[in-house]
Scaffold this active site. Structure first.
Site, PDB file in Angstrom:
ATOM      1  N   GLY A 125      39.987  57.264  45.726  1.00  0.00           N
ATOM      2  CA  GLY A 125      39.928  58.546  45.028  1.00  0.00           C
ATOM      3  C   GLY A 125      38.721  58.743  44.145  1.00  0.00           C
ATOM      4  CE  LYS A 126      34.215  54.851  45.723  1.00  0.00           C
ATOM      5  NZ  LYS A 126      35.263  54.423  46.671  1.00  0.00           N
TER       6      LYS A 126
ATOM      7  CB  SER B  56      36.018  33.046  45.221  1.00  0.00           C
ATOM      8  OG  SER B  56      35.992  33.743  46.452  1.00  0.00           O
TER       9      SER B  56
ATOM     10  CE  LYS C  69      38.569  37.003  45.162  1.00  0.00           C
ATOM     11  NZ  LYS C  69      37.843  35.875  44.541  1.00  0.00           N
TER      12      LYS C  69
END
Length: 784
Positions: free
Chosen positions: A372-373, A690, A733
């Protein structure tokens, strides 16, 4: 190189030599050789080179005969496609070039006729007879010769031929040679030149050449007259232009200026309020316009430039709606969640209410697609009562798209920033620069560098467009940019923006967005109402879990549209009544389930661990598989891993080898076994640090033959000393783990702050384990 035999023949006069009755024949294409001429010739084909090699060693004389004009290109010379009359030529010099071609200097010594060809291989040979070129002098011949000589000199002067030709003509006394020299400079067709060569009587020859020369002179004189006429016409137009300019000046002095455009622009300029600097530039350009004739190309350029100056909203602004309570209501109505963004907008409005001249903020909405930017920017513009402008920057590579073209270019226009400001009609719109991370650059410039001035609140009050060449104040504009991946935005540009991260939606947020916003929009788009279709909460959750896998809600809206289409088809087919869509009948509208829990697709056992990764489209589960086979301690890594991820795997193996005794790992494995680390999906590029914790856990699980807990997912960077370092994208994540049914999540200790931003109802049923050391992660992931 130059043939050595040249020196032995330098003193011989070829015209005194006796000519053999049989000569080798060199064919000429598009060229007629005349007696008395001397020219260099280029020889390339093997047959002709062999002819030259053999002739240069004997009398150096051979026949030069021309092809017929209609001979197809590259066709081999035969007796049938050559003229019968030619010239006997003498080779003065031979040069062998580096490209193996020959260059020979030849002079024509006699006119000959081919009587009979005797050989065709390896080159043509023929019996010849010499044609008589003797002249019996008479007054008529002398007069014709003199006339031809004088006319030839006139031709040289008129057509700018080399002056040396006049000296050559003066040195000739033989009428045949005078005629042939003249013919060689008339550029006649090959057939015409051959006809002249074949004329044996001197009078017909002189008359024919004189006729061709007269025709050539007539053409050149006519061309000169045309050029003179054109020049005179141009001079007349220039004179007319200057007279018109003088007339315009006189009319202006007398107050009788009838230039309609000038009057119209002058009236508009008097009505429009312009900044002082712009006013001076506009008046100067208008004065220049009055002196340009309307037929000049410069007139349109000048007129267009003045139009731009007058039509830009230099002082025109829309009034901000500063009702804080109403703004909160509108934002909550249009968007579910996104509390930080809504709070930031309300804060801006509050400050604006206290300080009206505050510069517009530069916000950057960063997050995965479909959250929804762009629609949020539209909602903010509506709430504030500002005009909304959206400019997509995806794929823009030309700096002129931002700054415009200079007016020296044909068809020049301002950049898209100024164009959009003019279209909005106000100097304080909400300007959304979409997909700023997709900007490119090439030989036309770097658009991201051009945006540095646009997106700097301290500089953009004097933004300079190349076309306008006057400053425009952009400080009142509220700029909002959007991006999926912040790392793609150059550092200096990113530093000018206040980054607000939009994380992916939780299942609960998607449910509310789908019910309160998307469903209503799709019902209207498909001509339906709630009396025709409703979807239960259970049905919504099933769509979210089993038919979409995304951070945003774009695919969810597509699935709702598919359901609406199915219902519309039923209604059109004659079925009546309300359709209630639940989990059990979703398959009728959307087909079979598309997504299953990711962990359920793997055969669980030692050497498999579940990691967590962040991508520009949201969080995903990242499975790390490890296998072992006989070898010498090598390690293979597959799955399209990047350099950083490969380094994490090496660090994980080093840590395990350094702590083998503590982890109860047999050290002989490291020298007698090869290790293969694979990260599905193999076609998707992966990188980043990561996955370090997952690498250690998977390797330790394999070496100790203890499987990793199926319900545990983990993320974190590791060090050789055994520390677990924090990582980014934690919320995405965690949401990916929750979507896949994970119940335990291992995170770095310093990432607790990121988890605290996630709503409690979302975290319900999830156990978070915060670890500082790799050993802590191993105790949780591999129960003994």
């Amino acid at each position: 190189m130059t043939d050595e035999a040249d020196n032995n023949h330098s003193s011989i006069d070829p015209t005194e030599m006796e000519i053999s009755p049989e000569l080798a024949v060199l064919p000429l294409q598009s060229f007629v050789f005349f007696p008395g001429m001397g020219f260099p010739l280029q020889v390339q084909d093997e047959a002709s080179k062999k002819l030259i090699d053999e002739t240069i060693l004997t009398e150096r004389i051979f026949a030069l005969v021309t092809y017929h004009e209609d001979l197809p290109p590259n066709e081999k010379a035969t007796p049938h496609n050559l003229y019968n009359v030619g010239v006997a030529g003498y080779i003065h010099k031979l040069i062998k070039n580096k490209d193996e071609s020959y260059q020979i200097l030849v002079s024509g010594i006699r006119k000959i006729r081919i009587d009979e060809y005797t050989e065709e291989e390896p080159y043509l040979r023929a019996k010849i007879s010499i044609l008589d070129m003797e002249v019996k002098s008479s007054k008529e011949i002398e007069a014709l010769t003199l006339t031809l000589s004088n006319q030839f000199k006139y031709l040289v002067e008129l057509s700018r031929l080399p002056p040396e030709l006049i000296m050559t003509m003066d040195s000739l006394s033989d009428p045949f040679h005078i005629a042939y020299l003249t013919t060689s400079q008339l550029h006649l067709k090959v057939s015409a030149e051959q006809e002249i060569l074949e004329l044996e009587e001197i009078k017909p020859l002189l008359r024919r050449v004189a006729k061709e020369l007269a025709s050539r002179l007539e053409t050149i004189e006519m061309s000169a007259e045309i050029q003179k006429s054109v020049k005179s016409d141009i001079d007349g137009k220039q004179r007319e232009y200057f007279l018109r300019q003088q007339m315009a000046t006189i009319k202006k002095e007398l107050g009788d200026d009838t230039n309609i455009d000038y009057k119209e622009l002058k009236e508009r300029m008097d009505k429009v309020k312009l900044p002082e600097e712009v006013q001076e530039v506009a008046e100067k350009e208008l004065d220049r316009l009055s002196r340009i004739t309307p037929s000049s190309p410069e007139y349109t350029v000048s007129r267009t430039y003045i139009d731009w100056l007058l039509e830009l909203p230099w002082f025109s602004s829309t009034k901000d709606s500063l009702d804080i309570n109403k703004a909160e209501e509108d934002l909550n109505k249009d968007h579910y969640g996104l509390e930080r963004i809504k709070q930031r907008i309300v804060e801006f409005l509050a400050v604006r209410k206290l300080k009206a001249d505050m510069h517009g903020p530069i916000l950057c909405f960063s997050g995965p697609p479909g959250v929804g930017k762009t629609s949020l920017g539209q909602s903010i513009a509506k709430t504030m009562g500002r005009k909304f402008i959206r400019l997509s920057l995806g794929g823009v590579r030309d700096e002129a798209e931002i700054r415009g073209h200079r007016r020296t270019y044909i068809g020049a226009l301002p950049g898209r920033i100024i164009q959009s400001i003019k279209k909005a009609g106000s100097n304080n719109p909400l300007f959304m620069l979409d997909e700023i991370d997709k900007l490119g650059n090439d030989y036309r410039g770097d658009p991201s560098s051009a945006l540095l001035e646009v997106l700097d609140p301290e500089q953009n009050n004097t933004f300079s467009d190349h076309y306008l060449e006057v400053d425009f104040d952009l400080s009142k504009v509220m700029f909002i940019t959007t991006a999926n991946y912040l790392e793609n935005i150059p550092g200096p540009l990113r530093d000018r923006m206040e980054v607000i991260t939009l994380s992916g939606y939780t299942e609960e947020e998607k449910l509310n967005i789908g019910k309160d916003h998307l469903m209503e929009r799709q019902l209207e788009a498909h001509g339906l109402s709630t009396d025709d279709l409703t979807i239960s909460d259970e049905g919504f959750r099933h769509i979210i879990r089993s038919y979409t896998r995304e951070a945003g809600v774009r695919n969810l809206e597509r699935k709702l549209a598919a359901v609406c289409r199915g219902v519309a088809k039923k209604i059109v087919s004659g079925e009546t009544g309300k359709t209630v869509v639940e989990q059990k009948n979703l398959v009728d509208f959307l087909g079979q389930v598309e997504f299953f829990p990711e962990a359920s697709t793997y055969s669980w056992g030692p050497g498999l661990a579940t990691g967590l990764a962040w991508t520009p489209v949201g969080g995903v589960l990242l499975f790390v598989e490890v296998a072992m086979m006989s070898g010498k301690g090598g390690m293979v890594m597959t799955g399209k891993l990047g350099d950083v991820m490969k380094e994490s795997a090496s660090a994980a193996l080093t840590y395990i080898r350094a702590h083998a005794e503590e982890l109860q790992v047999n050290e002989k494995i490291f020298s007698s076994k090869d290790i293969h680390i694979h990260v599905p999906e193999g076609a998707t590029p992966k990188d980043g640090p990561s996955a370090g914790v997952a690498m250690v856990v998977a390797l330790t699980s394999l070496f100790t033959e203890h499987p990793v807990s199926k319900d545990v997912a983990m993320t974190g960077e590791i060090t050789l000393r055994g520390d677990v370092l924090p990582v980014g994208g934690v919320k995405e994540k965690v949401l990916a783990a929750i979507r896949s049914g994970i119940t335990d999540i291992i995170l770095p200790f310093l990432n607790q702050k990121d988890v605290s931003e996630i709503r409690d109802n979302v975290k319900e049923g999830i156990t978070f384990h915060y670890v500082k050391r790799i050993s802590d992660a191993l105790e949780i992931a591999i129960p003994k």
